[in-house]
Design a protein around this motif. Structure first.
Motif, PDB file in Angstrom:
ATOM      1  N   VAL A 147       0.827  -1.204   0.000  1.00 37.86           N
ATOM      2  CA  VAL A 147       0.000   0.000   0.000  1.00 37.86           C
ATOM      3  C   VAL A 147       0.863   1.257   0.000  1.00 37.86           C
ATOM      4  N   GLY A 148       1.913   1.256   0.799  1.00 37.37           N
ATOM      5  CA  GLY A 148       2.727   2.463   0.950  1.00 37.37           C
ATOM      6  C   GLY A 148       3.786   2.659  -0.106  1.00 37.37           C
ATOM      7  N   LEU A 149       4.057   1.628  -0.908  1.00 37.89           N
ATOM      8  CA  LEU A 149       5.151   1.723  -1.869  1.00 37.89           C
ATOM      9  C   LEU A 149       4.973   2.848  -2.881  1.00 37.89           C
ATOM     10  N   PRO A 150       3.800   3.014  -3.517  1.00 38.71           N
ATOM     11  CA  PRO A 150       3.675   4.117  -4.481  1.00 38.71           C
ATOM     12  C   PRO A 150       3.883   5.496  -3.854  1.00 38.71           C
ATOM     13  N   ALA A 151       3.595   5.631  -2.556  1.00 44.12           N
ATOM     14  CA  ALA A 151       3.715   6.942  -1.911  1.00 44.12           C
ATOM     15  C   ALA A 151       5.156   7.411  -1.832  1.00 44.12           C
ATOM     16  N   VAL A 152       6.106   6.477  -1.734  1.00 43.18           N
ATOM     17  CA  VAL A 152       7.515   6.854  -1.585  1.00 43.18           C
ATOM     18  C   VAL A 152       8.245   6.892  -2.916  1.00 43.18           C
ATOM     19  N   LEU A 153       7.587   6.480  -3.993  1.00 46.41           N
ATOM     20  CA  LEU A 153       8.217   6.487  -5.304  1.00 46.41           C
ATOM     21  C   LEU A 153       8.032   7.853  -5.967  1.00 46.41           C
ATOM     22  N   PRO A 154       8.893   8.207  -6.904  1.00 46.67           N
ATOM     23  CA  PRO A 154       8.735   9.484  -7.614  1.00 46.67           C
ATOM     24  C   PRO A 154       7.395   9.541  -8.349  1.00 46.67           C
ATOM     25  N   ALA A 155       6.849  10.732  -8.454  1.00 45.89           N
ATOM     26  CA  ALA A 155       5.545  10.901  -9.105  1.00 45.89           C
ATOM     27  C   ALA A 155       5.579  10.481 -10.566  1.00 45.89           C
ATOM     28  N   SER A 156       6.770  10.540 -11.191  1.00 46.54           N
ATOM     29  CA  SER A 156       6.868  10.196 -12.615  1.00 46.54           C
ATOM     30  C   SER A 156       6.523   8.740 -12.891  1.00 46.54           C
ATOM     31  N   VAL A 218      -8.303   1.610  20.158  1.00 41.67           N
ATOM     32  CA  VAL A 218      -6.952   1.710  19.587  1.00 41.67           C
ATOM     33  C   VAL A 218      -6.838   1.046  18.220  1.00 41.67           C
ATOM     34  N   PRO A 219      -7.320  -0.213  18.020  1.00 37.45           N
ATOM     35  CA  PRO A 219      -7.174  -0.825  16.686  1.00 37.45           C
ATOM     36  C   PRO A 219      -7.853  -0.016  15.584  1.00 37.45           C
ATOM     37  N   VAL A 220      -9.033   0.496  15.875  1.00 37.83           N
ATOM     38  CA  VAL A 220      -9.752   1.281  14.865  1.00 37.83           C
ATOM     39  C   VAL A 220      -8.994   2.562  14.552  1.00 37.83           C
ATOM     40  N   LEU A 221      -8.449   3.199  15.587  1.00 39.75           N
ATOM     41  CA  LEU A 221      -7.710   4.437  15.371  1.00 39.75           C
ATOM     42  C   LEU A 221      -6.428   4.192  14.584  1.00 39.75           C
ATOM     43  N   VAL A 222      -5.797   3.035  14.805  1.00 45.81           N
ATOM     44  CA  VAL A 222      -4.573   2.718  14.056  1.00 45.81           C
ATOM     45  C   VAL A 222      -4.890   2.549  12.569  1.00 45.81           C
ATOM     46  N   VAL A 223      -5.934   1.765  12.262  1.00 47.32           N
ATOM     47  CA  VAL A 223      -6.307   1.565  10.862  1.00 47.32           C
ATOM     48  C   VAL A 223      -6.797   2.877  10.251  1.00 47.32           C
ATOM     49  N   TRP A 224      -7.520   3.665  11.035  1.00 46.54           N
ATOM     50  CA  TRP A 224      -7.967   4.975  10.561  1.00 46.54           C
ATOM     51  C   TRP A 224      -6.764   5.856  10.240  1.00 46.54           C
ATOM     52  N   GLY A 225      -5.755   5.836  11.109  1.00 47.00           N
ATOM     53  CA  GLY A 225      -4.554   6.620  10.855  1.00 47.00           C
ATOM     54  C   GLY A 225      -3.841   6.171   9.589  1.00 47.00           C
ATOM     55  N   ALA A 226      -3.787   4.833   9.376  1.00 44.30           N
ATOM     56  CA  ALA A 226      -3.160   4.328   8.153  1.00 44.30           C
ATOM     57  C   ALA A 226      -3.936   4.779   6.921  1.00 44.30           C
ATOM     58  N   SER A 227      -5.271   4.806   7.010  1.00 46.19           N
ATOM     59  CA  SER A 227      -6.090   5.268   5.888  1.00 46.19           C
ATOM     60  C   SER A 227      -5.849   6.750   5.616  1.00 46.19           C
ATOM     61  N   ILE A 228      -5.671   7.515   6.678  1.00 48.23           N
ATOM     62  CA  ILE A 228      -5.379   8.943   6.519  1.00 48.23           C
ATOM     63  C   ILE A 228      -4.043   9.142   5.813  1.00 48.23           C
ATOM     64  N   LEU A 229      -3.061   8.336   6.177  1.00 48.06           N
ATOM     65  CA  LEU A 229      -1.756   8.436   5.520  1.00 48.06           C
ATOM     66  C   LEU A 229      -1.872   8.124   4.028  1.00 48.06           C
ATOM     67  N   LEU A 231      -4.512   8.641   2.268  1.00 50.30           N
ATOM     68  CA  LEU A 231      -5.211   9.783   1.708  1.00 50.30           C
ATOM     69  C   LEU A 231      -4.262  10.962   1.511  1.00 50.30           C
ATOM     70  N   VAL A 232      -3.346  11.164   2.473  1.00 53.57           N
ATOM     71  CA  VAL A 232      -2.442  12.310   2.432  1.00 53.57           C
ATOM     72  C   VAL A 232      -1.347  12.123   1.387  1.00 53.57           C
ATOM     73  N   PHE A 233      -0.695  10.955   1.420  1.00 51.49           N
ATOM     74  CA  PHE A 233       0.489  10.760   0.579  1.00 51.49           C
ATOM     75  C   PHE A 233       0.143  10.246  -0.819  1.00 51.49           C
TER      76      PHE A 233
END
Length: 468
Positions: A147-156, A218-229, A231-233
């Motif tokens: 999930v996070g891999l595209p966020a750290v790659l260059p936009a190109s 806590v579990p819901v907030l953790v997954v919610w935080g991951a979803s926010i990330l 959304l942001v990145f």
């Protein structure tokens, strides 16, 4: 399965004849090519999962086959080697000289072949779905990485239409989030089975609903935080909604508490409002949703063209091959639903959505029937996620909700979505086979009890059985 293949052949024959004004060799060639992997899949199900629900495979095959032949139908109008996103708006006649083994249609066919190979591997190697629970944390970690891999790659190499969802290297591209949902499904199912009792503990009662204790959030907030990330990145509301919605739905099934559902909706709604105030691309999508006309020349062009196409189709459609879906950019991927709506009308599109409903409903039924809690959550979560994707994309192209970057399962052009959804079908078939299989004699049943006793010798059986 034969009925599904007959419908596919009939639809493609009507398209081909309407576009080329003649009966070409591909009228039967392409449907017969599609029949080969689907019939092989049928034989594999009979061999490896004979008790599985008989509706799952034909429903997935019907949707996939219709997607392939519709993409080929677009090839008959557009230049198969023309990769521009916005085709010429002039009315184009179909061409009989388009080679069968060229264009997006045949590429989608090869994706189908690869999908059936993966389908066969899952059925052959995964004899029991509970094996996945042994590797839950490894699968969860791999899902987060994907999930996070595209966020750290260059936009190109990762950004398309303002969202960083892809990995594009040369002519190869993949959408990692499609495969990540399968890995995270397994982790969520395992985690919620282990923590179900804690998450079900009663807390304060508000407006007739019992809400959980603060520390259990806590579990819901953790997954919610991951979803926010996400959304942001990655700037994609659809993928964020898919993962968070998947977790909340599984949490609701595991605990049977409506309060978790209310909390999930509240958290995601708050995050969406916050993201809207921060990111211009989300603001633009909302503006297009509320009023697309000021952006008709650029950003909302495909949405408006899709709406006009479905409006032209009306109740019964213009007929297979007799519409102009090629006027809509991304007609083979994001807006394939509008293309079908133009040519088969509201009635045909409703029938197609009913096929999705059967597939999703049977998947949920498999989850309700299976005896182990891990399988229940896995099947229900996979089915709900597929249904959520269909709702989000159909709602987006019909302007019910803002348009997002999710694909239509089985129909849309692209390998990542097709492969991932066929893996989901294989998983549902495996769980369904386990749920419907009669327990062997004397074998413990998960949840308690054993199978029926088996006589040591045939002559111990009743006379009626011996006669039969």
């Amino acid at each position: 399965m034969l009925l599904a293949l007959f419908i596919i052949m009939g639809f493609y024959a009507a398209c081909d004849i309407a576009l080329t004004q003649q009966v070409t060799s591909s009228v039967f060639t392409l449907p017969l090519l599609l029949a080969v992997p689907f019939l092989i899949a049928h034989v594999l199900v009979r061999a490896f999962a004979p008790y599985a629900d008989p509706i799952l495979l034909p429903a997935a095959a019907l949707l996939t086959g219709l997607g392939v032949v519709f993409i080929r139908r677009l090839d008959l109008v557009n230049d198969p080697f023309d990769e521009i996103d916005r085709p010429d708006l002039a009315t184009a006649a179909g061409r009989a000289d388009v080679p069968l083994f060229s264009g997006q249609g045949i590429r989608q066919y090869w994706y189908v072949v690869i999908a059936i190979v993966l389908f066969a591997l899952v059925l052959g190697l995964l004899k029991d779905h509970r094996i996945l629970s042994r590797y839950a944390y490894t699968l969860g970690l791999a899902g987060l990485v994907l999930v996070g891999l595209p966020a750290v790659l260059p936009a190109s190499i990762s950004m398309v239409n303002g969202s960083k969802l892809w990995i594009r290297i040369g002519g190869f591209s993949i959408q990692p989030s499609e495969f990540a949902k399968l890995l995270l499904l397994s982790f969520f199912a395992y985690y919620l089975v282990r923590k179900r009792e804690v998450l079900s503990l009663e807390g304060k009662k508000i407006f007739g609903m019992v809400f959980p204790r603060g520390r259990d959030l806590v579990p819901v907030l953790v997954v919610w935080g991951a979803s926010i990330l996400i959304l942001v990145f990655e700037r994609d509301l659809g993928t964020s909604l898919m993962f968070f919605g998947m977790f909340v739905a599984m949490l609701y099934v595991a605990t049977e508490r409506t309060s978790w559902f209310v909390i999930g909706i509240g958290l995601f709604a708050g995050a969406a409002v916050l993201a809207h105030s921060l990111f211009s691309n989300l603001q633009l999508r909302v503006k297009i949703w509320t009023d697309p006309w000021p952006y008709i020349d650029e950003e909302s062009f495909q949405l408006v063209r899709g709406l006009f196409g479905m409006g032209t189709g009306g109740l019964f459609g213009s007929g297979p091959g007799q519409g102009q879906p090629e006027r809509v950019p991304y007609a083979s991927s994001d807006f394939i639903i509008t293309g079908f709506g133009e040519e088969i009308g509201l009635v045909g599109l409703t029938a197609m959505l009913l096929v999705y409903m059967m597939l999703i409903g049977r998947g949920i039924k498999a989850g309700l029937m299976v005896r182990d809690a891990f399988g229940k959550l896995l099947a229900v979560g996979a089915s709900f996620t597929m249904g959520l994707q269909v709702f989000v994309i159909v709602g987006g192209v019909t302007k019910l909700i803002p348009l997002t970057g999710l694909t239509t399962p089985f129909l849309s052009y692209g390998g990542s979505s097709l492969l991932a959804n066929w893996l989901v079908v294989a998983l549902l078939i495996r769980i369904s086979d386990t749920a419907r299989r009669p327990p062997a004699a004397g074998v413990p049943i998960p949840g308690g009890g054993t199978g029926p006793a088996k006589p040591d010798r045939l002559d111990h059986a009743p006379t009626e059985v011996i006669k039969l």
